[in-house]
Design a protein around this motif. Sequence first.
Motif, PDB file in Angstrom:
ATOM      1  N   LYS A  39       5.329  15.334   3.415  1.00 22.00           N
ATOM      2  CA  LYS A  39       5.426  16.724   2.982  1.00 22.00           C
ATOM      3  C   LYS A  39       4.918  17.658   4.073  1.00 22.00           C
ATOM      4  CE  LYS A  39       3.950  19.763  -0.815  1.00 22.00           C
ATOM      5  NZ  LYS A  39       3.149  20.724  -0.037  1.00 22.00           N
ATOM      6  N   ASN A  40       5.619  18.772   4.258  1.00 23.35           N
ATOM      7  CA  ASN A  40       5.112  19.844   5.102  1.00 23.35           C
ATOM      8  C   ASN A  40       5.704  21.166   4.650  1.00 23.35           C
ATOM      9  OD1 ASN A  40       7.714  19.817   6.083  1.00 23.35           O
ATOM     10  ND2 ASN A  40       7.172  19.332   8.193  1.00 23.35           N
ATOM     11  N   MET A  41       5.218  22.253   5.234  1.00 23.34           N
ATOM     12  CA  MET A  41       5.739  23.573   4.903  1.00 23.34           C
ATOM     13  C   MET A  41       6.625  24.105   6.018  1.00 23.34           C
ATOM     14  SD  MET A  41       3.736  27.104   3.859  1.00 23.34           S
ATOM     15  CE  MET A  41       3.314  26.484   2.222  1.00 23.34           C
ATOM     16  N   ASN A  42       6.134  24.050   7.256  1.00 22.27           N
ATOM     17  CA  ASN A  42       6.879  24.568   8.400  1.00 22.27           C
ATOM     18  C   ASN A  42       7.098  23.458   9.405  1.00 22.27           C
ATOM     19  OD1 ASN A  42       6.903  27.439   7.586  1.00 22.27           O
ATOM     20  ND2 ASN A  42       4.687  27.284   7.871  1.00 22.27           N
ATOM     21  N   GLY A  43       8.298  22.918   9.428  1.00 17.20           N
ATOM     22  CA  GLY A  43       8.612  21.820  10.336  1.00 17.20           C
ATOM     23  C   GLY A  43       9.566  20.832   9.703  1.00 17.20           C
ATOM     24  N   ALA A  63       9.932  13.149  -0.466  1.00 18.74           N
ATOM     25  CA  ALA A  63       9.761  13.998   0.706  1.00 18.74           C
ATOM     26  C   ALA A  63      10.140  15.438   0.377  1.00 18.74           C
ATOM     27  CB  ALA A  63      10.609  13.492   1.868  1.00 18.74           C
ATOM     28  N   ARG A  64       9.450  16.360   1.068  1.00 23.69           N
ATOM     29  CA  ARG A  64       9.730  17.781   0.858  1.00 23.69           C
ATOM     30  C   ARG A  64       9.290  18.579   2.077  1.00 23.69           C
ATOM     31  NH1 ARG A  64       6.448  21.492  -3.491  1.00 23.69           N
ATOM     32  NH2 ARG A  64       7.005  23.528  -2.624  1.00 23.69           N
ATOM     33  N   SER A  65      10.193  19.449   2.561  1.00 22.29           N
ATOM     34  CA  SER A  65       9.866  20.399   3.620  1.00 22.29           C
ATOM     35  C   SER A  65      10.312  21.776   3.162  1.00 22.29           C
ATOM     36  CB  SER A  65      10.566  20.027   4.930  1.00 22.29           C
ATOM     37  OG  SER A  65      10.270  20.977   5.934  1.00 22.29           O
ATOM     38  N   ASP A  66       9.386  22.721   3.096  1.00 24.78           N
ATOM     39  CA  ASP A  66       9.724  24.057   2.608  1.00 24.78           C
ATOM     40  C   ASP A  66      10.572  24.836   3.606  1.00 24.78           C
ATOM     41  OD1 ASP A  66       8.320  23.546   0.312  1.00 24.78           O
ATOM     42  OD2 ASP A  66       6.468  24.472   1.019  1.00 24.78           O
ATOM     43  N   ASN A  67      10.269  24.707   4.899  1.00 21.83           N
ATOM     44  CA  ASN A  67      11.017  25.421   5.936  1.00 21.83           C
ATOM     45  C   ASN A  67      11.423  24.437   7.025  1.00 21.83           C
ATOM     46  OD1 ASN A  67      10.770  28.319   5.030  1.00 21.83           O
ATOM     47  ND2 ASN A  67       8.602  27.779   5.161  1.00 21.83           N
ATOM     48  N   GLY A  68      12.227  23.473   6.653  1.00 19.02           N
ATOM     49  CA  GLY A  68      12.671  22.447   7.579  1.00 19.02           C
ATOM     50  C   GLY A  68      13.595  21.477   6.875  1.00 19.02           C
ATOM     51  N   ASN A  69      13.921  20.377   7.541  1.00 20.27           N
ATOM     52  CA  ASN A  69      14.834  19.381   6.987  1.00 20.27           C
ATOM     53  C   ASN A  69      14.204  17.997   7.040  1.00 20.27           C
ATOM     54  OD1 ASN A  69      17.446  20.953   6.521  1.00 20.27           O
ATOM     55  ND2 ASN A  69      17.000  21.478   8.651  1.00 20.27           N
ATOM     56  N   VAL A  70      14.784  17.074   6.259  1.00 25.01           N
ATOM     57  CA  VAL A  70      14.350  15.686   6.232  1.00 25.01           C
ATOM     58  C   VAL A  70      15.443  14.851   6.889  1.00 25.01           C
ATOM     59  CG1 VAL A  70      13.664  13.743   4.790  1.00 25.01           C
ATOM     60  CG2 VAL A  70      13.061  16.084   4.099  1.00 25.01           C
ATOM     61  N   PHE A  71      15.061  14.050   7.902  1.00 25.85           N
ATOM     62  CA  PHE A  71      16.012  13.216   8.635  1.00 25.85           C
ATOM     63  C   PHE A  71      15.572  11.752   8.556  1.00 25.85           C
ATOM     64  CE2 PHE A  71      15.989  17.373  10.687  1.00 25.85           C
ATOM     65  CZ  PHE A  71      17.340  17.657  10.825  1.00 25.85           C
ATOM     66  N   SER A  72      16.547  10.832   8.591  1.00 28.19           N
ATOM     67  CA  SER A  72      16.229   9.403   8.621  1.00 28.19           C
ATOM     68  C   SER A  72      17.396   8.622   9.198  1.00 28.19           C
ATOM     69  CB  SER A  72      15.912   8.872   7.224  1.00 28.19           C
ATOM     70  OG  SER A  72      15.653   7.484   7.261  1.00 28.19           O
ATOM     71  N   ILE A 103       9.829  27.499  -6.710  1.00 30.59           N
ATOM     72  CA  ILE A 103      10.851  26.454  -6.808  1.00 30.59           C
ATOM     73  C   ILE A 103      10.406  25.267  -5.970  1.00 30.59           C
ATOM     74  CG2 ILE A 103      13.244  25.846  -6.364  1.00 30.59           C
ATOM     75  CD1 ILE A 103      13.980  28.756  -6.734  1.00 30.59           C
ATOM     76  N   GLU A 104      10.360  24.104  -6.603  1.00 30.92           N
ATOM     77  CA  GLU A 104      10.005  22.869  -5.904  1.00 30.92           C
ATOM     78  C   GLU A 104      11.241  21.989  -5.792  1.00 30.92           C
ATOM     79  OE1 GLU A 104       6.736  20.885  -7.674  1.00 30.92           O
ATOM     80  OE2 GLU A 104       5.348  22.565  -7.448  1.00 30.92           O
ATOM     81  N   ASP A 105      11.564  21.613  -4.564  1.00 27.09           N
ATOM     82  CA  ASP A 105      12.776  20.846  -4.294  1.00 27.09           C
ATOM     83  C   ASP A 105      12.403  19.604  -3.490  1.00 27.09           C
ATOM     84  OD1 ASP A 105      15.382  20.173  -4.245  1.00 27.09           O
ATOM     85  OD2 ASP A 105      16.032  21.742  -2.858  1.00 27.09           O
ATOM     86  N   TRP A 106      12.393  18.450  -4.107  1.00 27.86           N
ATOM     87  CA  TRP A 106      12.002  17.199  -3.466  1.00 27.86           C
ATOM     88  C   TRP A 106      13.232  16.329  -3.204  1.00 27.86           C
ATOM     89  CZ3 TRP A 106       7.013  15.869  -2.027  1.00 27.86           C
ATOM     90  CH2 TRP A 106       5.991  16.689  -2.508  1.00 27.86           C
ATOM     91  N   VAL A 107      13.118  15.476  -2.196  1.00 24.84           N
ATOM     92  CA  VAL A 107      14.140  14.465  -1.924  1.00 24.84           C
ATOM     93  C   VAL A 107      13.548  13.103  -2.247  1.00 24.84           C
ATOM     94  CG1 VAL A 107      15.521  13.350  -0.144  1.00 24.84           C
ATOM     95  CG2 VAL A 107      15.278  15.836  -0.137  1.00 24.84           C
ATOM     96  N   ALA A 166       0.831  -1.204   0.000  1.00 25.96           N
ATOM     97  CA  ALA A 166       0.000   0.000   0.000  1.00 25.96           C
ATOM     98  C   ALA A 166       0.868   1.258   0.000  1.00 25.96           C
ATOM     99  CB  ALA A 166      -0.927   0.006   1.208  1.00 25.96           C
ATOM    100  N   ALA A 167       0.436   2.266  -0.745  1.00 26.19           N
ATOM    101  CA  ALA A 167       1.096   3.568  -0.717  1.00 26.19           C
ATOM    102  C   ALA A 167       0.755   4.275   0.595  1.00 26.19           C
ATOM    103  CB  ALA A 167       0.666   4.407  -1.908  1.00 26.19           C
ATOM    104  N   LEU A 168       1.704   5.068   1.088  1.00 21.98           N
ATOM    105  CA  LEU A 168       1.530   5.773   2.353  1.00 21.98           C
ATOM    106  C   LEU A 168       1.749   7.265   2.125  1.00 21.98           C
ATOM    107  CD1 LEU A 168       3.762   3.391   4.494  1.00 21.98           C
ATOM    108  CD2 LEU A 168       1.275   3.303   4.324  1.00 21.98           C
ATOM    109  N   ALA A 169       1.001   8.099   2.852  1.00 20.14           N
ATOM    110  CA  ALA A 169       1.146   9.543   2.704  1.00 20.14           C
ATOM    111  C   ALA A 169       0.916  10.222   4.043  1.00 20.14           C
ATOM    112  CB  ALA A 169       0.173  10.086   1.664  1.00 20.14           C
ATOM    113  N   PHE A 170       1.832  11.156   4.401  1.00 24.57           N
ATOM    114  CA  PHE A 170       1.742  11.880   5.664  1.00 24.57           C
ATOM    115  C   PHE A 170       2.109  13.338   5.387  1.00 24.57           C
ATOM    116  CE2 PHE A 170       3.212   7.539   6.320  1.00 24.57           C
ATOM    117  CZ  PHE A 170       2.183   7.031   7.109  1.00 24.57           C
ATOM    118  N   THR A 171       1.162  14.240   5.576  1.00 23.70           N
ATOM    119  CA  THR A 171       1.393  15.634   5.230  1.00 23.70           C
ATOM    120  C   THR A 171       0.785  16.565   6.268  1.00 23.70           C
ATOM    121  OG1 THR A 171      -0.622  15.842   3.896  1.00 23.70           O
ATOM    122  CG2 THR A 171       1.350  15.074   2.763  1.00 23.70           C
ATOM    123  N   THR A 172       1.395  17.728   6.409  1.00 27.57           N
ATOM    124  CA  THR A 172       0.841  18.802   7.214  1.00 27.57           C
ATOM    125  C   THR A 172       1.371  20.118   6.667  1.00 27.57           C
ATOM    126  OG1 THR A 172       0.520  19.696   9.439  1.00 27.57           O
ATOM    127  CG2 THR A 172       2.673  18.774   8.949  1.00 27.57           C
TER     128      THR A 172
END
Length: 270
Positions: A258-262, A205-214, A240-244, A180-186
């Motif tokens: 995906k999120n904008m602030n966080g 994954a994409r965060s406009d004002n934040g970072n992606v960690f794993s 500008i769209e910047d995805w990881v 199953a595909a999974l999606a988590f956004t705010t």
Amino acid sequence: MKALKFTGLVALALALSTRLMAQESQQLTVPLSDPGKPYKLNVDLVTGSIKVSVHDGKDIIIDASAPHGRKEAKESGGMRRLSSGENLDVEAREKNNQVRISNNMPNKNVALDIKIPRGATNIKLMAVNGGDISVNDVSSDIEASNTNGAIKLTNISGSAVANTTNGRVLVTFKTLDNKAALAFTTLNGDVDVTFPATFKANLKARSDNGNVFSDFDMVTEKSPSKSTKTAKDGMYRITIEDWVYGKINGGGPELLMKNMNGNIYIRKAK
């Protein structure tokens, strides 16, 4: 169709529907047409919070309450309060193991604590104002949507799609559906999801004002920034769209975060 309802005014019983009336809090039991068989649950609130957990019984049990917090009006001048002004009008409808729960007083804040038997195949939860959505120890496909509140899914199994606007998304999987595909956004808040160590996915994954960690070992690539320029009626705009992108444990179904602030956290269960 069985319809069960409680409000804060009167009480009566009909052949296929029961209405229980009480102020401030009440419990409602919803029997399934085919106990022990798969069933679906849909909860729709405009104002309030939703909590779902599993119990060992065969019925769905709803505890509803009207949270306090209303300030005393200055005009009361110390007069003794005779009523709380927090009546309930919560309704549950069941037909062929499909259960729908709603609040017929959409502007009234209500807190629903719902205990469900095992065997749910699909759970849809929606809230708009006034509270969080939380699910504990449930095995099902879960769709959770909130507007002004957090979403917390703990020790769940199956698949999940969770979206909110103002609040964090916090999810912990015990086991999951690897197909199953999974999606988590705010929009405003962290997205924090913990997966089993054997989890496989293609990450986007994409965060406009934040970072992606794993803490998963994965092959990642940062996509070339996609820029768009537009001009209309003397207004000029550039976006500008910047995805990881990345493959977790070799890749699998799509995982969208995906999120904008966080920040975004992709955690491996220990």
